[in-house]
Design an enzyme around this catalytic site. Structure first.
Site, mmCIF file in Angstrom:
data_model
loop_
_atom_site.group_PDB
_atom_site.id
_atom_site.type_symbol
_atom_site.label_atom_id
_atom_site.label_comp_id
_atom_site.label_asym_id
_atom_site.label_seq_id
_atom_site.Cartn_x
_atom_site.Cartn_y
_atom_site.Cartn_z
ATOM 1 N N HIS A 38 0.889 -1.144 0.002
ATOM 2 C CA HIS A 38 0.008 0.048 0.083
ATOM 3 C C HIS A 38 1.006 1.349 -0.025
ATOM 4 O O HIS A 38 0.594 2.211 0.682
ATOM 5 C CB HIS A 38 -0.949 -0.067 1.265
ATOM 6 N N TYR A 83 2.895 -5.480 9.883
ATOM 7 C CA TYR A 83 2.940 -4.095 9.753
ATOM 8 C C TYR A 83 3.958 -3.435 10.710
ATOM 9 O O TYR A 83 4.588 -2.569 10.249
ATOM 10 C CB TYR A 83 1.493 -3.648 10.273
#
Length: 383
Positions: free
Chosen positions: A77, A347
């Site tokens: 992303h 993450y």
């Protein structure tokens, strides 16, 4: 199960990292009829694994090998833009959850639109998976973070199977394309993924960010004031009318045409989405993101998200937020989906790497926005 406080989480936010054995899942992108390559809708992996098994570092290394290293950017992303606004609850969600965000009233939101791929300078295209992540911040210090994508289900059920898919879809250096035989072998060994990919291919893409709707994909448990727990999936449903991307769109020479259209749309008037719960029933899978729940399940509109400002990524805004799905307020709990804790772990690894790198200005710029070429503040952990 353990709760972990981590640097940068707002007071009261809860960070859960569940040990999940040797599971690892990397990102996923849709381009054309077969979802080849490793452009990602999410990045997942298990944490604290035994030697020789998959780790966060190995998954991120694979992302970097496939997409290149782009200093300061998320490993997935990577191309995105920040948005801010508010969420106005209509009170209907309080039946299912005691979380403060569902009490009648309005709370501030920091969001991020992105393309689900690890290449921050890749030109926009009409069939890449798109995402919308939000951080809702009610009074009292708690926080709710959610990352959503514009496809109806996920292509794999477990982190292990996605790692296999990532290997099967890696481009052949000689041709630059995945080996069709390897992909077919993967799908033959994982019939649930073949079915899931069929559902994804059948859904048309929207013409832009503004008229797309975004799905949580994973299930969660809503816990109300009486302690009753209800399985829920949610979606941000666009108020702008859905318009399907044509099957053979004319090529656009602007490499940022989707983001430029989003910026222009927000400048015209605030962008709105309805937050809709889909209520699970006994027997509905909560541990399998490849399977949508039946279409007849009850849906409840619990409020409206309004985004009235967009800006390029910069220190202190959405660039430095980790849209970790396990940052949850009291009243929302994880389900038994094995992908959730894996997302959380990866993450963190992605953030650790990008936080120590000099920041390259984003490809998506907005007039009069200045992007300092400086290290991140490190006040938030992000992917």
């Amino acid at each position: 199960m353990k709760d972990h406080d981590t640097d940068g989480h707002s007071p009261g936010a809860r960070y859960r990292l569940w040990p999940i054995g040797g599971r690892a899942l990397a990102g996923f992108g849709a381009t054309g009829l077969i979802l080849a390559g490793v452009a990602g809708a999410f990045a997942y992996t298990g944490g604290y694994l035994t030697p020789g098994e998959l780790t966060q570092a190995r998954i991120i290394d694979r992302f970097q090998a496939l997409n290149g290293v782009h200093p300061g950017f998320r490993r997935n992303h990577a191309k995105g833009v920040c948005a801010t606004g508010s969420f106005a609850s209509n009170g209907a969600g309080a039946k299912f959850s005691r979380a403060a965000v569902f009490a009648p009233g309005s709370v501030p939101v920091v969001g991020r639109f992105a393309m689900a791929i690890g290449k921050p300078f890749m030109p926009d295209n009409e069939t890449e998976v798109r995402s919308l992540a939000i951080s809702l911040r009610p009074p009292g210090g708690e926080e709710w973070r959610s990352g959503m994508i514009d496809i109806p289900n996920f292509p794999v059920r477990t982190p292990e199977s996605f790692y296999e898919f990532m290997q099967a879809s890696a481009p052949d250096p000689a041709t630059g394309k995945p080996d069709a035989a390897r992909l077919q072998a993967f799908l033959a060994a994982h019939p649930e993924s073949a079915t899931a990919l069929g559902l994804i291919r059948a859904r048309p893409f929207a013409t832009g960010f503004a008229n797309a709707s975004y799905n949580s994909i994973n299930a969660f448990q809503m816990v109300n004031a009486a302690g009753a727990s209800t399985p829920v999936r949610w979606a941000l449903v666009a108020v702008d009318p859905f318009v399907a991307e044509p099957s053979d769109p004319a090529p656009d020479t602007n490499p940022n045409y989707l983001f430029d259209a989003l910026i222009a749309r927000v400048e015209e008037k605030p962008l709105q989405y309805r937050l809709v719960f889909t209520i699970g029933q006994p027997g509905d899978p909560t541990d399998d993101a490849t399977k949508p729940w039946p279409a007849e399940r009850a849906q409840v509109d619990v409020g409206t998200l309004t985004l009235d400002h967009v800006e390029a990524e910069a220190p202190g805004n959405c660039r430095d937020i980790n849209y970790d799905p396990l940052v949850l307020p009291d009243g929302i709990a994880p389900s038994d989906d094995p992908l959730l804790s894996a997302r959380s772990a990866t993450y963190s690894t992605s953030f650790t790497r990008r936080a120590g790198e000099a920041k390259t200005p984003s490809q998506v710029q907005i007039p009069d926005t200045q992007i300092p070429d400086a290290p991140a503040s490190g006040t938030q952990k992000g992917s």
